[in-house]
Scaffold this active site. Structure first.
Site, PDB file in Angstrom:
ATOM      1  N   ASP A  76      -1.845   4.796  -5.052  1.00  0.00           N
ATOM      2  CA  ASP A  76      -0.469   4.399  -5.372  1.00  0.00           C
ATOM      3  C   ASP A  76      -0.200   2.917  -5.105  1.00  0.00           C
ATOM      4  O   ASP A  76       0.941   2.525  -4.923  1.00  0.00           O
ATOM      5  CB  ASP A  76       0.508   5.264  -4.577  1.00  0.00           C
ATOM      6  CG  ASP A  76       0.298   5.118  -3.075  1.00  0.00           C
ATOM      7  OD1 ASP A  76      -0.700   4.488  -2.662  1.00  0.00           O
ATOM      8  OD2 ASP A  76       1.125   5.635  -2.319  1.00  0.00           O
ATOM      9  N   THR A 129      -7.040   3.859  -0.108  1.00  0.00           N
ATOM     10  CA  THR A 129      -6.192   5.017   0.186  1.00  0.00           C
ATOM     11  C   THR A 129      -6.473   6.073  -0.869  1.00  0.00           C
ATOM     12  O   THR A 129      -6.651   5.744  -2.043  1.00  0.00           O
ATOM     13  CB  THR A 129      -4.694   4.676   0.173  1.00  0.00           C
ATOM     14  OG1 THR A 129      -3.955   5.902   0.047  1.00  0.00           O
ATOM     15  CG2 THR A 129      -4.315   3.788  -0.996  1.00  0.00           C
ATOM     16  N   ASP A 151      -4.443   8.001  -2.104  1.00  0.00           N
ATOM     17  CA  ASP A 151      -3.250   8.296  -2.913  1.00  0.00           C
ATOM     18  C   ASP A 151      -3.193   7.560  -4.248  1.00  0.00           C
ATOM     19  O   ASP A 151      -2.406   7.935  -5.115  1.00  0.00           O
ATOM     20  CB  ASP A 151      -1.986   7.978  -2.109  1.00  0.00           C
ATOM     21  CG  ASP A 151      -1.747   8.982  -1.002  1.00  0.00           C
ATOM     22  OD1 ASP A 151      -2.239  10.124  -1.117  1.00  0.00           O
ATOM     23  OD2 ASP A 151      -1.074   8.640  -0.017  1.00  0.00           O
ATOM     24  N   GLY A 184      -4.539   5.419   6.965  1.00  0.00           N
ATOM     25  CA  GLY A 184      -5.342   6.626   6.727  1.00  0.00           C
ATOM     26  C   GLY A 184      -6.724   6.253   6.252  1.00  0.00           C
ATOM     27  O   GLY A 184      -6.882   5.333   5.445  1.00  0.00           O
ATOM     28  N   ARG A 190       2.304  12.384  -0.450  1.00  0.00           N
ATOM     29  CA  ARG A 190       3.694  12.476   0.003  1.00  0.00           C
ATOM     30  C   ARG A 190       4.634  11.835  -1.016  1.00  0.00           C
ATOM     31  O   ARG A 190       5.665  12.383  -1.353  1.00  0.00           O
ATOM     32  CB  ARG A 190       3.829  11.790   1.373  1.00  0.00           C
ATOM     33  CG  ARG A 190       4.330  12.778   2.410  1.00  0.00           C
ATOM     34  CD  ARG A 190       4.223  12.241   3.822  1.00  0.00           C
ATOM     35  NE  ARG A 190       3.082  12.828   4.515  1.00  0.00           N
ATOM     36  CZ  ARG A 190       2.489  12.296   5.580  1.00  0.00           C
ATOM     37  NH1 ARG A 190       2.901  11.149   6.074  1.00  0.00           N
ATOM     38  NH2 ARG A 190       1.484  12.918   6.150  1.00  0.00           N
ATOM     39  N   ASP A 209      -0.545   0.416   1.917  1.00  0.00           N
ATOM     40  CA  ASP A 209       0.704  -0.326   1.957  1.00  0.00           C
ATOM     41  C   ASP A 209       1.001  -0.976   3.309  1.00  0.00           C
ATOM     42  O   ASP A 209       1.281  -2.176   3.386  1.00  0.00           O
ATOM     43  CB  ASP A 209       1.824   0.670   1.645  1.00  0.00           C
ATOM     44  CG  ASP A 209       2.765   0.110   0.629  1.00  0.00           C
ATOM     45  OD1 ASP A 209       2.282  -0.657  -0.227  1.00  0.00           O
ATOM     46  OD2 ASP A 209       3.966   0.420   0.696  1.00  0.00           O
ATOM     47  N   ARG A 252      -3.023   3.942  13.813  1.00  0.00           N
ATOM     48  CA  ARG A 252      -1.703   3.389  13.558  1.00  0.00           C
ATOM     49  C   ARG A 252      -1.354   2.529  14.758  1.00  0.00           C
ATOM     50  O   ARG A 252      -1.785   2.823  15.870  1.00  0.00           O
ATOM     51  CB  ARG A 252      -0.665   4.520  13.429  1.00  0.00           C
ATOM     52  CG  ARG A 252      -0.392   4.850  11.978  1.00  0.00           C
ATOM     53  CD  ARG A 252      -0.204   6.307  11.710  1.00  0.00           C
ATOM     54  NE  ARG A 252      -1.011   6.701  10.554  1.00  0.00           N
ATOM     55  CZ  ARG A 252      -0.497   7.049   9.383  1.00  0.00           C
ATOM     56  NH1 ARG A 252       0.799   7.108   9.211  1.00  0.00           N
ATOM     57  NH2 ARG A 252      -1.281   7.379   8.379  1.00  0.00           N
TER      58      ARG A 252
END
Lengths: 328, 328, 328, 328
Positions: free
Chosen positions: B133, B129, B131, B14, B175, B106, B75
């Site tokens: 995370d 990212t 996120d 992303g 997510r 990741d 992707r």
């Protein structure tokens, strides 16, 4: 002609950025003219409930830049009944309110027209709705801000669309009016724009997107869909396109109510200030059942009945044509 | 140890604001160190396709402020196969690339780890990212910008929520990670925040909202729902709440991909610049299979394997507690 | 009448947000009409230098949202000489350019008028300047964006002004035109606005500020000063006020060139798109030495000579009055 | 150890975005813990004047997003005297305030330290200043927002700089600290950054700009000058450069106080919320004369005396180096 000593001001229907700037202008102009001002909360509902507040110069300090409306707004079915309006009038009379300034859209105008005729109370209406679909003004309060909000979202989505070669469908407000969709679509450089006023066949849309693709533009296609488009909104359009046009990864974005908020643009604040000022001036001139608006750089008035009974779509023919031309 | 003359840089997974600022830093640091730089388009897909471009100082002029990624991203399932990676390696070798800088999340890290081990090519990974995370850095590229984008949307929605006494459910990205939801929720003054990491019973949520209501706060309740929340997203939460809690008019807003775009914040641009600079420096020191990140004000490195095999949720316990406290 | 096959487009004078959106519209409309387009860099200077580039649909991709001008701009004294224009014409002819679209202000228009008459080359002018002081259009490109930039600055300064009880003087652009100052001042809720078109005595200003003070409004007084105000700019106004009115801590802010930049507003992007489209259409209709502009919602044309020889100040009388009224 | 029943909260020194979010967190955490809260207006001045207000949950509704400080701030010389503090203590005691939370910078901390020691009243300090120059926290309230404000201005100026081939000098806040200048300069892609902490010879600056010029980068050179730079601010630097380096048209921009305002960024709102929450918790634990701050993702405390007696410049060595590298 009534000798006006106190006016009531309220916002009704959907809120729109610039309403606070407009309330401020109404209040300060009235105070400047030695009138008193009552703020009526939640539009016609507040009239029914007697939900009133005294407005001073301080009440409207530091609100010109705020979205929403400090007087709040609501829908009110009861006001559509004769009994409802009777109750409202009693409260208005008890509060010593001699005249009204109403800020809102179509429904607000209709309610004001009824009420003013029934109880012989002067009212001036100010067009406040992000949809820009009212007769009597080139622009309505909040429309410019909402369009800027939409293009900021489009600009952001284009970043990620371009990075991924994706097809984006962005749904914007406009149940009956394609004004936001058309303007934001042009301003956002959208490949296609779907409007309530104009049927768009899915096949035609696909042909258009494929042609753009053939010209090597596929990396950042954005389609703007007004919520009132006849294909049933962005999710449905995306689904139908996807069935027939498999190339892209498609994503849907529903901007929703964030289009109603935000600090008003300069354009909306100036418009709001001018119309609020003009509304009080019209009341003082003894006018009644008028709307105030702008045409070019000038403030104009329109009889309320004329404003209610006419539609004015601001989709100039050159703009419809240039959507096609600029997407090449 | 390889004598590095040319590095390849790519973005994968992303996209996130700050990736362009990071590409710029990698390219300019490498050029400053007399290395050549190949830009690899569309991440691993571009390696497979040999979709390369020579990067000069000019290639990265005026991009520090742009969202998205000029190298695009994609992707790529084929890279997960041994054959795919073999093809990629051939292209990389043919282009004279001696080392890689990979910017992504990741999946990007995992691909880089495999590739580097299989073909003994040095690689440094940069966490990119929205996120936030990833293990090995207090912050990942794009997270700060995305959180600011969300609070701008919340601020706008609060304007209209407050004008109407409505209950809003705003779905934000995340997510598996509630980082955006928790931070933007606190920063936006949300009444409640639903996270993937923590089950929230609908009854509890209703009790919480009712209590706030009882304290006279009902006019502007906003609930943030991470897309990975266990109740199934904002539409489902809204529906379930509505069944039991009839007072409010509820509205749902799905922010979607606009959270990925936009001009990066100062924080993200500085972070991107520092990490891009550090990645090239690590390669020149002879390091391999590391990530670069920040801890406090310092740049740190982490072995790639450690970064992949650990999760780091940045939900401090004080923050979970203060959501409850501040919503009173 | 010339049979037009290739048009040249350029930007000249001070740059303004929306110029890129306008270039894009000119290029794409021309291509759509099967014309070729030459981009001329740095306005008249580029004509003299033969600094030209072929424009394709791709050349103007993803520029609608960018401030500045991709064709750059410059001042050019040499074009004011007969010899300079002769050299320019030679380059224009050699490049096969049959007609011109000029985007800029007063000086740009005058140059275009001379050149078109001397060498019988069709030219359409588009009003592009943040000052909004051109005859023939309600609005010029960049003015709306610049005004929004100013109110964002005012909103920020008001935060800190209110926290400290300070008097702020903010200088905005406008050497001869008070359009930005007046509109941004109203939109920013300024206590007073000093314009080039109107002398403001310092004593009067102090009396006005003292009165506001007496009404308990002292905590956030902001005075907007157009750079062309007859008291000599914000620093001088502040100094003179300070000599006589000791109460406040005063601060001066000179916004400067940031007013020229930034992503154009929706209004400016739509205006730019419509006028660029219209300019090419006018050339194709065989028109020459015209400007295109908007009146209300419609695109209009004006003979170039008329546009040059008239001034149009967009300071409506109601706006001058409401500055006084709203500051109470 | 005092049994705390009522805390007083105030902001002092220069205001900073995030102070309101912090006041909100202090008030709501205290109320949640069944404490009462007194808001003290205008910092130490308000203590002297007994300018107090009772804070409820409602008092801090809808302020998390506002710049400035609802409690206002002021400088107060009288508090530096023993008599001044005695008067302040009397007012504090009379109001039943058992403990204090002070939000501000160096001067605020010093005053709090004196007062707490003299009158044995517990105090926790929260670092609030856009300069980010306090010991004990990676970040201070307002710094992130101010840096974002600066890069928005740089981004706008770059648009017009690039259109004209101009050299811009932008002066940013920072009398003793180059933190804003360094970070915003890196994030804005500046060609050079002049800091208070580091002498920059004008000849060196010119050599650097000439080199960039030689590499064909001349079209958009931007130099950031911290107000505390040893050459005497942007006007002086520009003048000195102009004397020796004639090529460019140079422009100066003084951003001034707009850097203090604006809606706080997500980072600042979260930081403010966490530190406000932590400050009350520390008081309840019986701690005194501490500051709260963040290190990485964790909230930390530092003895007030240590915070006052140490300087912490957050200019990492990698950042100073990368300014040189990235400007190539």
């Amino acid at each position: 002609m009534v000798n006006i000593k106190r006016i009531g001001v309220f916002t009704s229907g959907g809120d729109a950025p610039g309403m606070n700037a407009c309330i401020r202008a109404v209040v300060r102009t009235a105070l400047y003219e030695k009138l008193s001002v009552t703020g009526i909360y939640q539009g016609y509902q507040g009239m029914l409930d007697g939900n009133f507040t005294e407005m001073t110069s301080r009440s409207v300090s530091n609100i010109i830049q705020l979205g929403g409306t400090i007087l709040k707004t609501a829908r009110c079915l009861e006001f559509k009944t004769k009994e409802g309006r009777a109750k409202a009038y009693e409260n208005v009379k008890a509060a010593g309110i001699d005249a009204l300034v109403a800020i809102g859209g179509d429904g607000t105008f209709t309610g004001a027209d009824f009420f003013s005729k029934e109880y012989d109370i002067p009212v001036i209406c100010i067009p406040g709705t992000i949809d820009n679909d009212l007769y009597g003004s080139d622009f309505t309060l909040g429309y410019d801000t909402a369009t800027n909000t939409v293009i900021e979202a489009i600009d952001k989505i284009r970043d990620t669309a371009a990075s991924h070669e994706r097809l984006f469908f962005i749904e914007v407000m406009g149940r009956d009016s394609g004004c936001i969709a058309l303007n934001a679509g042009i301003a956002g450089g959208a490949e296609a724009i779907l409007l309530p006023e104009k049927e768009t066949a899915i096949d035609e849309l696909i042909a258009h997107l494929s042609a753009a693709d053939g010209r090597g533009k596929k990396s950042s296609s954005i389609v703007i869909v007004a919520e009132g488009d006849q294909n049933g909104g962005a999710y449905n359009v995306a689904k139908k396109v996807k069935e027939k046009f498999d190339y892209y990864d498609t994503k849907v974005s529903i901007l929703g109510h964030l289009q109603r908020g935000g600090s008003p643009s300069s354009f909306d604040r100036v418009l709001a200030s001018r119309l609020g000022f003009a509304a009080v001036k019209e009341l003082l001139k003894g006018n009644n059942r008028m709307t105030v608006g702008v045409r070019g750089n000038e403030v104009v008035t329109t009889p309320l009945e004329e404003a209610i009974n006419n539609k004015e779509y601001k989709l100039s023919s050159d703009m419809l044509e240039l959507v096609q031309v600029l997407a090449i």
